[in-house]
Scaffold this motif. Structure first.
Motif, PDB file in Angstrom:
ATOM      1  N   SER B  25       0.847  -1.048   0.028  1.00 24.64           N
ATOM      2  CA  SER B  25       0.059   0.009  -0.001  1.00 24.64           C
ATOM      3  C   SER B  25       0.820   1.338  -0.009  1.00 24.64           C
ATOM      4  N   LYS B  26       2.231   1.092   0.158  1.00 18.31           N
ATOM      5  CA  LYS B  26       3.085   2.265   0.127  1.00 18.31           C
ATOM      6  C   LYS B  26       3.971   2.210  -1.108  1.00 18.31           C
ATOM      7  N   ALA B  27       4.476   3.360  -1.384  1.00 19.37           N
ATOM      8  CA  ALA B  27       5.406   3.540  -2.499  1.00 19.37           C
ATOM      9  C   ALA B  27       6.773   2.916  -2.164  1.00 19.37           C
ATOM     10  N   LEU B  28       7.230   2.166  -3.272  1.00 15.51           N
ATOM     11  CA  LEU B  28       8.204   1.097  -3.129  1.00 15.51           C
ATOM     12  C   LEU B  28       9.574   1.604  -3.536  1.00 15.51           C
ATOM     13  N   TYR B  29      10.630   1.789  -2.939  1.00 18.05           N
ATOM     14  CA  TYR B  29      11.901   1.885  -3.527  1.00 18.05           C
ATOM     15  C   TYR B  29      12.516   0.514  -4.084  1.00 18.05           C
ATOM     16  N   SER B  30      12.244  -0.645  -3.316  1.00 22.03           N
ATOM     17  CA  SER B  30      12.888  -1.809  -3.828  1.00 22.03           C
ATOM     18  C   SER B  30      12.037  -2.967  -3.253  1.00 22.03           C
ATOM     19  N   VAL B  31      12.042  -4.115  -3.918  1.00 26.35           N
ATOM     20  CA  VAL B  31      11.259  -5.324  -3.440  1.00 26.35           C
ATOM     21  C   VAL B  31      12.420  -6.304  -3.609  1.00 26.35           C
ATOM     22  N   HIS B  32      12.569  -7.235  -2.370  1.00 23.15           N
ATOM     23  CA  HIS B  32      13.268  -8.296  -2.270  1.00 23.15           C
ATOM     24  C   HIS B  32      12.550  -9.569  -2.312  1.00 23.15           C
ATOM     25  N   TRP B  33      13.218 -10.651  -2.789  1.00 20.36           N
ATOM     26  CA  TRP B  33      12.682 -11.960  -2.603  1.00 20.36           C
ATOM     27  C   TRP B  33      13.516 -12.883  -2.197  1.00 20.36           C
ATOM     28  N   TYR B  34      13.134 -13.729  -1.029  1.00 18.50           N
ATOM     29  CA  TYR B  34      13.922 -14.734  -0.416  1.00 18.50           C
ATOM     30  C   TYR B  34      13.067 -15.885  -0.749  1.00 18.50           C
ATOM     31  N   ARG B  35      13.860 -17.118  -0.346  1.00 17.06           N
ATOM     32  CA  ARG B  35      13.174 -18.518  -0.268  1.00 17.06           C
ATOM     33  C   ARG B  35      13.642 -19.159   0.993  1.00 17.06           C
ATOM     34  N   GLN B  36      12.909 -19.703   1.634  1.00 20.03           N
ATOM     35  CA  GLN B  36      13.322 -20.477   2.932  1.00 20.03           C
ATOM     36  C   GLN B  36      12.687 -21.898   2.970  1.00 20.03           C
ATOM     37  N   LYS B  37      13.558 -22.758   2.790  1.00 21.97           N
ATOM     38  CA  LYS B  37      13.560 -24.367   2.809  1.00 21.97           C
ATOM     39  C   LYS B  37      13.351 -24.680   4.501  1.00 21.97           C
ATOM     40  N   HIS B  57      19.568 -13.894  -8.772  1.00 23.86           N
ATOM     41  CA  HIS B  57      20.050 -15.319  -9.446  1.00 23.86           C
ATOM     42  C   HIS B  57      19.812 -15.107 -11.023  1.00 23.86           C
ATOM     43  N   GLU B  58      20.658 -15.623 -11.696  1.00 22.32           N
ATOM     44  CA  GLU B  58      20.114 -15.679 -13.133  1.00 22.32           C
ATOM     45  C   GLU B  58      18.976 -16.574 -13.525  1.00 22.32           C
ATOM     46  N   LYS B  59      18.682 -17.503 -12.723  1.00 15.67           N
ATOM     47  CA  LYS B  59      17.701 -18.427 -13.217  1.00 15.67           C
ATOM     48  C   LYS B  59      16.277 -18.164 -12.602  1.00 15.67           C
ATOM     49  N   ILE B  60      16.100 -17.134 -11.794  1.00 14.93           N
ATOM     50  CA  ILE B  60      15.031 -16.521 -11.312  1.00 14.93           C
ATOM     51  C   ILE B  60      14.528 -15.326 -12.118  1.00 14.93           C
ATOM     52  N   SER B  61      13.413 -15.125 -12.416  1.00 18.94           N
ATOM     53  CA  SER B  61      12.830 -13.997 -12.922  1.00 18.94           C
ATOM     54  C   SER B  61      11.661 -13.213 -12.281  1.00 18.94           C
ATOM     55  N   ALA B  62      11.725 -12.043 -12.317  1.00 21.72           N
ATOM     56  CA  ALA B  62      10.725 -11.441 -11.577  1.00 21.72           C
ATOM     57  C   ALA B  62      10.348  -9.936 -12.029  1.00 21.72           C
ATOM     58  N   SER B  63       9.330  -9.469 -11.622  1.00 20.72           N
ATOM     59  CA  SER B  63       8.929  -7.956 -12.315  1.00 20.72           C
ATOM     60  C   SER B  63       8.476  -7.019 -11.197  1.00 20.72           C
ATOM     61  N   PHE B  64       8.728  -5.929 -11.653  1.00 18.64           N
ATOM     62  CA  PHE B  64       8.241  -4.525 -10.572  1.00 18.64           C
ATOM     63  C   PHE B  64       7.691  -3.619 -11.154  1.00 18.64           C
ATOM     64  N   ASN B  65       6.249  -3.500 -10.782  1.00 14.98           N
ATOM     65  CA  ASN B  65       5.423  -2.410 -11.288  1.00 14.98           C
ATOM     66  C   ASN B  65       5.324  -1.129 -10.407  1.00 14.98           C
ATOM     67  N   GLU B  66       6.195  -0.318 -10.660  1.00 11.24           N
ATOM     68  CA  GLU B  66       6.336   0.815  -9.634  1.00 11.24           C
ATOM     69  C   GLU B  66       4.906   1.713  -9.179  1.00 11.24           C
ATOM     70  N   LYS B  67       4.486   1.796 -10.366  1.00  8.38           N
ATOM     71  CA  LYS B  67       3.006   2.488 -10.392  1.00  8.38           C
ATOM     72  C   LYS B  67       2.055   1.764  -9.600  1.00  8.38           C
ATOM     73  N   LYS B  68       1.914   0.343  -9.819  1.00  4.26           N
ATOM     74  CA  LYS B  68       0.895  -0.298  -9.105  1.00  4.26           C
ATOM     75  C   LYS B  68       1.426  -0.856  -7.638  1.00  4.26           C
ATOM     76  N   GLN B  69       2.677  -0.610  -7.263  1.00  5.79           N
ATOM     77  CA  GLN B  69       3.480  -0.990  -6.087  1.00  5.79           C
ATOM     78  C   GLN B  69       3.373  -2.386  -5.921  1.00  5.79           C
ATOM     79  N   GLN B  70       3.690  -3.122  -6.962  1.00  5.86           N
ATOM     80  CA  GLN B  70       3.551  -4.776  -7.146  1.00  5.86           C
ATOM     81  C   GLN B  70       4.703  -5.381  -7.702  1.00  5.86           C
ATOM     82  N   SER B  71       5.317  -6.419  -7.222  1.00  4.30           N
ATOM     83  CA  SER B  71       6.092  -7.209  -7.858  1.00  4.30           C
ATOM     84  C   SER B  71       5.780  -8.843  -7.790  1.00  4.30           C
ATOM     85  N   SER B  72       5.980  -9.339  -8.896  1.00  3.11           N
ATOM     86  CA  SER B  72       5.888 -10.863  -9.159  1.00  3.11           C
ATOM     87  C   SER B  72       7.019 -11.548  -9.283  1.00  3.11           C
ATOM     88  N   LEU B  73       7.210 -12.855  -8.890  1.00  2.00           N
ATOM     89  CA  LEU B  73       8.046 -13.516  -8.912  1.00  2.00           C
ATOM     90  C   LEU B  73       7.732 -14.844  -9.788  1.00  2.00           C
TER      91      LEU B  73
END
Lengths: 113, 113
Positions: B25-37, B57-73
Motif C-alpha cells: 500500500s506504500k510507494a516502493l523503492y525496492s522489492v526483495h525476494w527470499y526463499r526459505q526451505k 540469481h540468473e535463473k530467477i525472473s521477476a517484475s516490479f511495477n512501481e506505479k501499482k506498487q506490485q512485484s511478481s516472482l
C-alpha cells in the motif's frame, strides 16, 4: 561468503528469566537485524541497527531490547521472558544504505516454559 | 504494514510454472525476494529496484511495477528444489540512515514429482 552465526540453535528458558541471543557477522556489514518468525505471520522485525550503538525499533519491539557495542555483534535481550515470546528468532546483516540483500543466520528456536 | 502475498500456497508438478505476487500500500523503492526451505534460514533470490535495476540469481525472473506498487516472482519449469516458502520484502526507511525490510507472510510452494 558472508557468514552470520547465532549463539544457539535451540534454547529453553523459564518465564521471568533474562535471555540473551547473540548474533555475529564476519563481513563488516553496517546493518544488523533481529526478526521473529511465527507460523503464518512471516518475518516480523523486532529491532535493527545501522551502526555501532545505533538502533531502531521495528514492528514488534515490546518486551525486547538490543545492544550493539561492536560492529560484528548484535544482541537481542528478553528482559523477562514470557511464554508468548516462544518463537524462532532470526538474525540478519547487510551492507548499509538501500538496495542490499540481507544474509540470515540459522536461527534460534526459543521455548519459554 | 506488511506487503500482501498471493497465493498463500501452491502445489505444482515438476516442470510446471508458478507466479507469486507481492503488493504494497506504500510507494516502493525496492522489492526483495527470499526463499526459505524447511528448517533453514531464508536465502536471498533477487532485488528489484525502482528504475528497473535488478540484482540476483540468473535463473530467477521477476517484475516490479512501481506505479501499482506490485512485484511478481516467476518460477518456470519448476524443479523439486524450488519447494519452500517464498517471502517478499519491501524496503522502508526508519530514519535518515536506517533502512529495513517489511516482509510478507510468505507463499508456500510444493513441487511434486
Amino acid at each position: 561468503d558472508v557468514k552470520v552465526t547465532q549463539s544457539s540453535r535451540y534454547l529453553v528458558k523459564r518465564t521471568g528469566e533474562k535471555v540473551f541471543l547473540e548474533c555475529v557477522q564476519d563481513m563488516d556489514h553496517e546493518n544488523m537485524f533481529w526478526y521473529r518468525q511465527d507460523p503464518g505471520l512471516g518475518l516480523r522485525l523486532i529491532y535493527f541497527s545501522y551502526d555501532v550503538k545505533m538502533k531502531e525499533k521495528g514492528d514488534i519491539p515490546e518486551g525486547y531490547s538490543v545492544s550493539r557495542e561492536k560492529k560484528e555483534r548484535f544482541s537481542l535481550i528478553l528482559e523477562s521472558a514470557s511464554t508468548n515470546q516462544t518463537s524462532m528468532y532470526l538474525c540478519a546483516s547487510s551492507l548499509g544504505g538501500q538496495g542490499y540483500e540481507q544474509y540470515f543466520g540459522p536461527g534460534t528456536r526459543l521455548t519459554v516454559t | 504494514q506488511q506487503p500482501v502475498q498471493s497465493p498463500q500456497a501452491v502445489i505444482l508438478r515438476e516442470g510446471e510454472d508458478a507466479v507469486i505476487n507481492c503488493s504494497s500500500s506504500k510507494a516502493l523503492y525496492s522489492v526483495h525476494w527470499y526463499r526459505q526451505k524447511h528448517g533453514e534460514a531464508p536465502v536471498f533470490l533477487m532485488i528489484l529496484l525502482k528504475g528497473g535495476e535488478q540484482k540476483g540469481h540468473e535463473k530467477i525472473s521477476a517484475s516490479f511495477n512501481e506505479k501499482k506498487q506490485q512485484s511478481s516472482l516467476y518460477l518456470t519449469a519448476s524443479q523439486l528444489s524450488y519447494s519452500g516458502t517464498y517471502f517478499c520484502g519491501t524496503e522502508i526507511s526508519y530514519s535518515n540512515s536506517g533502512y529495513a525490510l517489511n516482509f510478507g507472510k510468505g507463499t508456500s510452494l510444493l513441487v511434486t514429482p
